[in-house]
Design a protein around this motif. Structure first.
Motif, PDB file in Angstrom:
ATOM      1  N   PRO A 170       0.738  -1.257  -0.057  1.00 19.84           N
ATOM      2  CA  PRO A 170      -0.100   0.026   0.003  1.00 19.84           C
ATOM      3  C   PRO A 170       0.802   1.333  -0.135  1.00 19.84           C
ATOM      4  O   PRO A 170       0.357   2.201  -0.575  1.00 19.84           O
ATOM      5  N   THR A 171       2.079   1.387   0.645  1.00 20.52           N
ATOM      6  CA  THR A 171       2.814   2.515   0.693  1.00 20.52           C
ATOM      7  C   THR A 171       3.522   2.443  -0.657  1.00 20.52           C
ATOM      8  O   THR A 171       3.361   3.978  -1.267  1.00 20.52           O
ATOM      9  N   VAL A 172       3.869   1.634  -1.530  1.00 18.92           N
ATOM     10  CA  VAL A 172       4.314   1.953  -2.825  1.00 18.92           C
ATOM     11  C   VAL A 172       3.113   2.384  -3.546  1.00 18.92           C
ATOM     12  O   VAL A 172       3.421   3.387  -4.273  1.00 18.92           O
ATOM     13  N   ASP A 195       1.509   1.725 -14.880  1.00 18.65           N
ATOM     14  CA  ASP A 195       2.443   2.750 -15.327  1.00 18.65           C
ATOM     15  C   ASP A 195       2.490   3.630 -14.154  1.00 18.65           C
ATOM     16  O   ASP A 195       3.885   4.129 -14.041  1.00 18.65           O
ATOM     17  N   ALA A 196       1.687   4.003 -13.365  1.00 15.44           N
ATOM     18  CA  ALA A 196       1.863   4.933 -12.098  1.00 15.44           C
ATOM     19  C   ALA A 196       3.105   4.561 -11.324  1.00 15.44           C
ATOM     20  O   ALA A 196       3.986   5.315 -10.921  1.00 15.44           O
ATOM     21  N   VAL A 197       3.044   3.328 -11.146  1.00 11.28           N
ATOM     22  CA  VAL A 197       3.979   2.626 -10.139  1.00 11.28           C
ATOM     23  C   VAL A 197       5.473   2.678 -10.758  1.00 11.28           C
ATOM     24  O   VAL A 197       6.281   2.910 -10.255  1.00 11.28           O
ATOM     25  N   THR A 203       9.583  -1.146  -9.110  1.00  9.99           N
ATOM     26  CA  THR A 203       9.136  -2.335 -10.029  1.00  9.99           C
ATOM     27  C   THR A 203       7.691  -2.214  -9.977  1.00  9.99           C
ATOM     28  O   THR A 203       7.125  -2.171  -8.921  1.00  9.99           O
ATOM     29  N   ALA A 204       6.957  -2.004 -11.061  1.00 11.22           N
ATOM     30  CA  ALA A 204       5.591  -2.258 -10.857  1.00 11.22           C
ATOM     31  C   ALA A 204       4.964  -3.590 -10.693  1.00 11.22           C
ATOM     32  O   ALA A 204       3.935  -3.617  -9.950  1.00 11.22           O
ATOM     33  N   LEU A 205       5.519  -4.573 -11.239  1.00  7.50           N
ATOM     34  CA  LEU A 205       5.100  -5.935 -11.254  1.00  7.50           C
ATOM     35  C   LEU A 205       6.227  -6.940 -10.814  1.00  7.50           C
ATOM     36  O   LEU A 205       6.921  -7.290 -11.645  1.00  7.50           O
ATOM     37  N   GLY A 278       8.768  -3.277  -0.314  1.00  6.77           N
ATOM     38  CA  GLY A 278       8.378  -2.223  -0.879  1.00  6.77           C
ATOM     39  C   GLY A 278       9.296  -1.800  -1.999  1.00  6.77           C
ATOM     40  O   GLY A 278       9.509  -0.627  -2.500  1.00  6.77           O
ATOM     41  N   GLN A 279       9.798  -2.884  -2.561  1.00  8.33           N
ATOM     42  CA  GLN A 279      10.787  -2.673  -3.711  1.00  8.33           C
ATOM     43  C   GLN A 279       9.836  -2.357  -5.066  1.00  8.33           C
ATOM     44  O   GLN A 279      10.241  -2.270  -6.261  1.00  8.33           O
TER      45      GLN A 279
END
Ligand code: GAL
Length: 431
Positions: A170-172, A195-197, A203-205, A278-279
């Motif tokens: 949730p923090t990311v 895209d936002a992450v 890393t998004a996913l 949180g990476q």
């Protein structure tokens, strides 16, 4: 949890395939049948699984402690082989079975994977143990159907897992300007969030080695084709070469573009750890990940959030582990003792609470299970059930191996999308 009649309908193709192939199944009365009449050597039991480390081992340990209480005179011998989803264990098991060196019991997925062992005559009929242990009415009938051939039941299920879950930090998400409580209706909606992450520098996913990529693939197919279209991939009613599959593979390709580049050297706990640390923002994994968050002392929704893979809400991507009595097991009495604990309400409660899964035995006490697990119990009772590709429910091991090889080629850049699609089509039609 109630019996879900849709499981029978969606899995009928697999069951029919199994019935058609069952004639060569072994019936080896001379190898220590666990029918209660003799039992055989119970001095020890070698239990072969791939629950070798981390939260998976913690689950196994919880089961072993109930076993030690119920069967103090039988020594537990841990035959676990590391590698998520049995990625190393299944090959080793096969060579042991083929050289007549079976463990006393081994983990097998309900469905097409178990069917392989039945067809090869490598596992005993354990139907009598259901009566002996009072299990006949304890499991959902649909699950029993997936363990049964010609009226004989070949294993005792230990758990039910769900494979179509997104886990997120949730923090990311907040740092990327996203609402951590949001869910997404489709892959396209999710791409905007990914895209936002990505733009936030994380890393998004997160993903890991090939089998986790296949786990991701099956959930994209499920999202884009829907439950019926997805199930049709396994019974021939959905055309693997069709445009809708092409679209799903394009979405899979796009998802892979959001992932960590070190993925092929990692296993699932590493990808989950990237969420914990949180990476990374999002991860798709079966709900054994719930156990990893819990083991790390994390609490939802403060430390992690979860939701069905976008576009798959209302569908439970199902798999179940079960335990067998191999033909020629050196300690059939020990195996029988293990199977008794595996099936018991006490064994199921202790194991599943620690494993992130839900009990197969409907008499197990789940009152102290986590919030996530309560959602899984509810979903299993009300959702449409489909069979997992990556975890032995939908296709035989040889087909999964061919799908995995094609996926690895594609995600490492050794094949293009058209080649990938045609290799997937041949992999499944060859099954
Ligand atoms: C699955 C298995 C689960 C879990 C997972 C990751 O195939 O059914 O129990 O162990 O692999 O290793």
């Amino acid at each position: 949890m109630r019996v879900n009649s849709r499981l029978t309908a969606t899995l009928a193709g697999v069951a029919i395939l199994g019935l058609g192939l069952s004639a060569c199944g072994g019936d080896s009365d001379d190898t220590g049948s666990a029918d209660g009449s003799g039992g055989g050597d119970a001095s020890e039991v070698e239990v072969f699984t791939w629950w070798a480390a981390g939260s998976e081992k913690a689950g196994l340990d919880a089961l072993v402690s109930v076993f030690n209480e119920q069967h103090p005179d039988t020594e537990f011998v841990n035959g676990a082989v590391a590698g998520g989803a049995g990625s190393a264990a299944k090959d080793l098991l096969q060579s042991r079975l083929q050289t007549n060196d079976p463990p006393d019991t081994f983990q097998a997925h309900a469905g097409a994977e178990l069917q392989d062992y039945i067809d090869a005559g490598q596992v005993e009929d354990v139907s009598d143990l259901y009566d002996e242990f009072g299990l006949t009415d304890a499991f959902p009938q649909d699950l029993i159907d997936r363990l049964t051939v010609d009226g004989k039941i070949y294993s005792i299920p230990s758990n039910i897992h769900r494979a179509n879950v997104v886990w997120a930090n949730p923090t990311v998400l907040e740092d990327a300007g996203l609402d951590p409580a949001a869910t997404y209706d489709s892959m396209d909606d999710w791409f905007t969030a990914l895209d936002a992450v990505k733009d936030s520098g994380k890393t998004a996913l997160s993903v890991a080695t090939t089998w986790t990529q296949v786990n991701l693939l099956e959930t994209v197919l499920l999202s884009d084709l829907g439950a019926e279209g997805y199930s049709g991939l396994w019974d021939g009613s959905t055309d693997w070469t069709g445009d809708d599959v092409t679209g799903a593979l394009e979405d899979f390709e796009k998802l892979m573009s959001y992932t960590n580049t070190d993925r092929d050297g990692l296993d699932w706990p590493d990808a989950t750890q990237q969420i914990i640390d949180g990476q990374a923002g999002f991860n798709v994994m079966g709900d054994w990940a719930e156990a990893a968050f819990e083991e790390a002392g994390k609490t939802a929704p403060a430390d992690y959030v979860y939701f069905p893979v976008p576009g798959t809400d209302g569908t439970f991507d199902f798999l179940a582990d079960s335990f067998t009595l191999p033909v020629g097991a050196p300690h059939p009495g020990g195996a029988k003792a293990w199977l008794e604990t595996v099936g018991s309400p006490e064994g199921q409660a202790a194991f599943n609470k620690a494993k992130g899964s839900i009990p197969a035995n409907t008499n197990a006490d789940t009152s102290d299970f986590s919030d996530y697990q309560q959602t899984a119990i509810e979903s299993f009772g009300s959702d449409t059930i489909v069979s997992s590709l990556a975890h032995g429910a939908a296709v035989p091991v040889a087909t999964l191996n061919a799908v995995s090889d094609a996926t690895s080629k594609f995600t490492t850049g050794a094949s293009d999308l058209a080649t990938y699609q045609s290799e997937l089509a041949s992999a499944v039609s060859g099954s």
